[in-house]
Design a protein around this motif. Sequence first.
Motif, mmCIF file in Angstrom:
data_model
loop_
_atom_site.group_PDB
_atom_site.id
_atom_site.type_symbol
_atom_site.label_atom_id
_atom_site.label_comp_id
_atom_site.label_asym_id
_atom_site.label_seq_id
_atom_site.Cartn_x
_atom_site.Cartn_y
_atom_site.Cartn_z
ATOM 1 N N ASP A 193 -6.161 -4.831 6.760
ATOM 2 C CA ASP A 193 -5.316 -3.714 6.311
ATOM 3 C C ASP A 193 -3.922 -3.774 6.925
ATOM 4 O O ASP A 193 -2.914 -3.534 6.244
ATOM 5 C CB ASP A 193 -5.970 -2.377 6.659
ATOM 6 C CG ASP A 193 -7.189 -2.087 5.801
ATOM 7 O OD1 ASP A 193 -7.315 -2.726 4.727
ATOM 8 O OD2 ASP A 193 -8.008 -1.241 6.195
ATOM 9 N N GLU A 194 -3.860 -4.101 8.235
ATOM 10 C CA GLU A 194 -2.559 -4.179 8.899
ATOM 11 C C GLU A 194 -1.704 -5.315 8.321
ATOM 12 O O GLU A 194 -0.496 -5.167 8.146
ATOM 13 C CB GLU A 194 -2.752 -4.400 10.403
ATOM 14 C CG GLU A 194 -3.288 -3.189 11.148
ATOM 15 C CD GLU A 194 -4.807 -3.172 11.216
ATOM 16 O OE1 GLU A 194 -5.334 -2.574 12.151
ATOM 17 O OE2 GLU A 194 -5.466 -3.777 10.326
ATOM 18 N N ILE A 195 -2.352 -6.441 8.022
ATOM 19 C CA ILE A 195 -1.637 -7.576 7.431
ATOM 20 C C ILE A 195 -1.058 -7.174 6.074
ATOM 21 O O ILE A 195 0.114 -7.428 5.773
ATOM 22 C CB ILE A 195 -2.569 -8.795 7.284
ATOM 23 C CG1 ILE A 195 -2.937 -9.347 8.666
ATOM 24 C CG2 ILE A 195 -1.906 -9.886 6.432
ATOM 25 C CD1 ILE A 195 -4.059 -10.375 8.648
ATOM 26 N N MET A 196 -1.868 -6.500 5.263
ATOM 27 C CA MET A 196 -1.409 -6.094 3.931
ATOM 28 C C MET A 196 -0.316 -5.031 4.019
ATOM 29 O O MET A 196 0.633 -5.035 3.219
ATOM 30 C CB MET A 196 -2.582 -5.588 3.093
ATOM 31 C CG MET A 196 -3.595 -6.673 2.701
ATOM 32 S SD MET A 196 -2.857 -8.168 1.979
ATOM 33 C CE MET A 196 -1.872 -7.485 0.655
ATOM 34 N N ASP A 197 -0.425 -4.126 5.000
ATOM 35 C CA ASP A 197 0.624 -3.107 5.184
ATOM 36 C C ASP A 197 1.960 -3.758 5.536
ATOM 37 O O ASP A 197 3.010 -3.406 4.993
ATOM 38 C CB ASP A 197 0.232 -2.127 6.298
ATOM 39 C CG ASP A 197 -0.833 -1.137 5.855
ATOM 40 O OD1 ASP A 197 -1.029 -0.992 4.628
ATOM 41 O OD2 ASP A 197 -1.470 -0.515 6.727
ATOM 42 N N SER A 198 1.909 -4.692 6.480
ATOM 43 C CA SER A 198 3.127 -5.386 6.906
ATOM 44 C C SER A 198 3.722 -6.180 5.744
ATOM 45 O O SER A 198 4.939 -6.175 5.518
ATOM 46 C CB SER A 198 2.804 -6.318 8.080
ATOM 47 O OG SER A 198 3.951 -7.036 8.469
ATOM 48 N N ALA A 219 -1.141 -1.051 -6.700
ATOM 49 C CA ALA A 219 -0.842 -2.017 -7.762
ATOM 50 C C ALA A 219 -0.188 -3.263 -7.187
ATOM 51 O O ALA A 219 -0.444 -4.381 -7.628
ATOM 52 C CB ALA A 219 0.063 -1.383 -8.809
ATOM 53 N N LEU A 220 0.658 -3.082 -6.171
ATOM 54 C CA LEU A 220 1.359 -4.209 -5.565
ATOM 55 C C LEU A 220 0.379 -5.173 -4.899
ATOM 56 O O LEU A 220 0.489 -6.390 -5.046
ATOM 57 C CB LEU A 220 2.380 -3.693 -4.550
ATOM 58 C CG LEU A 220 3.208 -4.748 -3.816
ATOM 59 C CD1 LEU A 220 4.068 -5.529 -4.803
ATOM 60 C CD2 LEU A 220 4.088 -4.077 -2.756
ATOM 61 N N ARG A 221 -0.571 -4.617 -4.176
ATOM 62 C CA ARG A 221 -1.516 -5.471 -3.454
ATOM 63 C C ARG A 221 -2.429 -6.231 -4.403
ATOM 64 O O ARG A 221 -2.786 -7.378 -4.146
ATOM 65 C CB ARG A 221 -2.346 -4.614 -2.491
ATOM 66 C CG ARG A 221 -1.503 -4.017 -1.390
ATOM 67 C CD ARG A 221 -2.351 -3.249 -0.404
ATOM 68 N NE ARG A 221 -1.538 -2.600 0.610
ATOM 69 C CZ ARG A 221 -1.995 -2.158 1.762
ATOM 70 N NH1 ARG A 221 -3.278 -2.290 2.060
ATOM 71 N NH2 ARG A 221 -1.193 -1.579 2.629
#
Length: 383
Positions: free
Chosen positions: A13-18, A37-39
Amino acid sequence: MKRAAQIIRKFNDEIMDSWSKTVKKEVEASRISSNLALRNQLPHVLEDIAEIMDRYEGFEEIKNEERYEEIISNSIDHGRHRAASSKYTVEQILHEYIIFHKTLTDFLRKNDAYTAEVGILLKYTLETAMLNSAGSFTKALQEMRNKLVGTLAHDIRNPVSAAYLAIEMMDYSEGEERLQRLQKLGLRSLKKSLELMEGMLDAITVKAGEGITMNFENVDLMRDVKWVYSEASEIYTNDIHIETDIQELNGIFDGTAIRRILENLVSNAVKHGAKNSAITIKVKEFPEKVSLSVHNFGNPIPQDKQEGIFDFLNSSKKESAGKLKSWGMGLTLIKAVAEAHGGSVELESNEGKGTTFSIMLHKYKNKPGKVRSKLNFSESPAE
C-alpha cells in the motif's frame, strides 16, 4: 531475493501511495483519474513481482527465464484500461512504469532488500510489463477505431439501401405526388449517408478514452423519433407502431446520434425478431429525463449473454454466436450515446415478453456544442 518479496508484500500500500503521488505530479493524463482507477492492475503487478522473486535465487535462473507469465496478464489489462482513460499515450504509460521502477527500487534500498540480482529481476520483469502494457494499449485503440469504423460502415447500409430503393421505385406514370415523396426519401437518406461518412473519417482519429463526436443542440427530439418511425414504416414489411402521447420533446440532445441508435434498434428488431411481427417504439417523458424503447417478439437473447452485450472491447477470446455478434454491432455505440446524455441503456429479453431495449436520457445534462463521447469496455476482473 525472498526478503525483497517480503518487503514488497509488507509495504504494498505504501509503495502504491508513493507511486500515485509521483505519477499525479509527472504524468498529465493521470490527474483526471481517481486513485482507484489510476492504480488499476499495478498492485497485482507488484504481487506478481513478489511471486517471481520467491521463485528465483540467483542471476543464472533469472537470465534463463524467457517469459514472466505471472506479470503478463495484469500488464495487458493495465494497457487496456489506459486505452479507455482520456488523454493517455504510449509515452505516458511507459513513464508510469519508469516511476513504478524507481519507487519500488527506493523502497527496497531503504529496507536493505536491494541486491544486484533483485535489480536485474526488476529490470527484466518491468520491461516485460512495459512491453505488454504498451502493446495492449495500442491494440485496444486500434480495436476501438476498427469497431467504430465498422459500425459506421454497417449503419451506412440502411440509408444507402433506402436511397437506392427510392430511386429504383421512381415511375413518372404513378403521379407527381408519389414521385416527390420518393425523391424526398432518397435525398434524406443520401444526406444521412454523408453525415455517417463524416463520422467515419472522425472515428479514424479517435484517441484513448474517446468515442464518436457528439453534436449537442437544443432540439425537439420527437422530430427525430418520428423520422425513424416514418422511414422504418416505408422500408420494412413489419408493422411499426409508435406509442406516445407526446407531441413535442425539447432538450439538449444530439438528434442525429439518437436517430442512429433508434434505427439500429429497429433494424435489429426486424432482423432478429419473429418474422413479420410488430415492432413497437415507445417514448415517455419525465421532468428531467426521457425514455425511448424498442420492443420485438421472437427468440430471446440468452440470459448469460445479456450483461456483456454492450461491451465495446470484450476481453473474451471466444466468439459469440453469429446472432449475438450481429446484435452487438451497434449496441456499444448505443451505450456510448446514452451515457454521453447522462443516461443508460437496459435490456429485458425473455421467452414470454420478447425483447425490449430501453434508453434513458437526461434532457439538460449537456450544453450545446461538440464533444467526444467516452468509451468504456469490460476488463478482466481483479482477482
